[in-house]
Scaffold this motif. Structure first.
Motif, mmCIF file in Angstrom:
data_model
loop_
_atom_site.group_PDB
_atom_site.id
_atom_site.type_symbol
_atom_site.label_atom_id
_atom_site.label_comp_id
_atom_site.label_asym_id
_atom_site.label_seq_id
_atom_site.Cartn_x
_atom_site.Cartn_y
_atom_site.Cartn_z
ATOM 1 N N LEU A 3 -6.829 -10.586 13.399
ATOM 2 C CA LEU A 3 -7.268 -10.177 14.727
ATOM 3 C C LEU A 3 -6.817 -8.747 15.033
ATOM 4 O O LEU A 3 -7.593 -7.940 15.533
ATOM 5 N N LYS A 4 -5.565 -8.438 14.694
ATOM 6 C CA LYS A 4 -5.064 -7.081 14.917
ATOM 7 C C LYS A 4 -5.850 -6.072 14.085
ATOM 8 O O LYS A 4 -6.206 -5.006 14.572
ATOM 9 N N LEU A 5 -6.134 -6.408 12.839
ATOM 10 C CA LEU A 5 -6.899 -5.511 11.981
ATOM 11 C C LEU A 5 -8.286 -5.272 12.573
ATOM 12 O O LEU A 5 -8.747 -4.132 12.646
ATOM 13 N N ALA A 6 -8.931 -6.325 13.024
ATOM 14 C CA ALA A 6 -10.265 -6.181 13.623
ATOM 15 C C ALA A 6 -10.212 -5.269 14.855
ATOM 16 O O ALA A 6 -11.071 -4.403 15.030
ATOM 17 N N MET A 47 -3.494 -3.739 7.862
ATOM 18 C CA MET A 47 -3.919 -4.182 6.532
ATOM 19 C C MET A 47 -2.742 -4.765 5.756
ATOM 20 O O MET A 47 -2.880 -5.792 5.088
ATOM 21 N N GLU A 48 -1.604 -4.110 5.863
ATOM 22 C CA GLU A 48 -0.409 -4.621 5.171
ATOM 23 C C GLU A 48 -0.009 -5.989 5.726
ATOM 24 O O GLU A 48 0.348 -6.890 4.967
ATOM 25 N N ALA A 49 -0.088 -6.141 7.040
ATOM 26 C CA ALA A 49 0.240 -7.427 7.660
ATOM 27 C C ALA A 49 -0.751 -8.501 7.201
ATOM 28 O O ALA A 49 -0.358 -9.643 6.927
ATOM 29 N N ALA A 50 -2.016 -8.135 7.100
ATOM 30 C CA ALA A 50 -3.031 -9.092 6.640
ATOM 31 C C ALA A 50 -2.769 -9.491 5.191
ATOM 32 O O ALA A 50 -2.927 -10.664 4.824
ATOM 33 N N MET A 68 0.845 -1.189 0.000
ATOM 34 C CA MET A 68 0.000 0.000 0.000
ATOM 35 C C MET A 68 0.879 1.236 0.000
ATOM 36 O O MET A 68 1.982 1.204 0.510
ATOM 37 N N ILE A 69 0.336 2.291 -0.526
ATOM 38 C CA ILE A 69 1.039 3.556 -0.516
ATOM 39 C C ILE A 69 0.245 4.543 0.315
ATOM 40 O O ILE A 69 -0.764 4.175 0.893
ATOM 41 N N ASN A 70 0.712 5.751 0.345
ATOM 42 C CA ASN A 70 0.095 6.832 1.118
ATOM 43 C C ASN A 70 0.399 6.655 2.597
ATOM 44 O O ASN A 70 0.258 5.572 3.137
ATOM 45 N N VAL A 71 0.796 7.693 3.203
ATOM 46 C CA VAL A 71 0.924 7.739 4.645
ATOM 47 C C VAL A 71 0.390 9.103 5.033
ATOM 48 O O VAL A 71 0.905 10.123 4.590
#
Length: 139
Positions: free
Chosen positions: A48-51, A36-39, A1-4
Motif C-alpha cells: 500500500l505504501k509503495l502504491a 520497495m525495500e519494505a515490500a 537495493m543499492i544506489n541512493v
C-alpha cells in the motif's frame, strides 16, 4: 537495493523554484526506494505504501514537467518541443515499468528505481541546464 540518489549543487539550474522541485522529486524517488525495500521484506502494508509513493511520484512528476515546460514557453526557449518529448518518453517509460511491478518482482523494482534516479539526475545535468542557461542569458 543499492544506489541512493542525492541532490548535488552542480545540478542547480539557478531557478530556486525549479531546483526545489528537483530536490522534491529526488526525495520522492528515495521514498519509493524505501517502500520497495519494505515490500521486498514483506513488511505489513508495504504494498500500500509503495502504491501511494508511486502515485505521488507520477503526480508530482507531471506537475513538475508542466511547470518547467511553462517556464520554457514563457521565456521562448527554442528547444521546448524536444525537451517536452524527453518528458513524455520518461512518463511513458515509468508508466510501463510501474505496470510491471504488479508481479512483485524485486529485480523489476530495482530497475525502476535505478531508471528513475539515473534519468532524473542526467536530465537535470544535461537538458535542464540548456534551458536554464538560455533563460539566464535573456535576463
Amino acid at each position: 537495493m543499492i544506489n541512493v540518489f542525492k541532490w548535488d549543487e552542480s545540478l542547480s539550474t539557478g531557478f530556486d523554484e525549479v531546483d526545489n522541485q528537483h530536490k522534491k522529486l529526488i526525495r520522492v524517488i528515495e521514498d519509493v526506494h524505501q517502500a520497495m525495500e519494505a515490500a521486498d521484506r514483506d513488511e505489513a502494508d508495504a504494498g500500500l505504501k509503495l502504491a501511494k509513493d508511486l502515485k505521488r511520484l507520477t503526480d508530482y512528476t507531471l506537475y513538475h514537467f508542466t511547470e518547467e515546460e511553462d517556464l520554457m514557453r514563457r521565456n521562448g526557449f527554442p528547444g521546448l518541443e524536444s525537451h517536452k518529448k524527453e518528458h513524455e518518453a520518461f512518463v511513458a517509460k515509468i508508466t510501463a515499468q510501474i505496470k510491471g511491478l504488479a508481479a512483485s518482482d524485486a529485480e523489476a523494482s530495482f530497475q525502476l528505481y535505478r531508471f528513475l534516479g539515473s534519468w532524473l539526475l542526467a536530465h537535470i545535468a544535461r537538458s535542464d541546464q540548456e534551458w536554464a542557461a538560455f533563460i539566464s542569458q535573456k535576463a
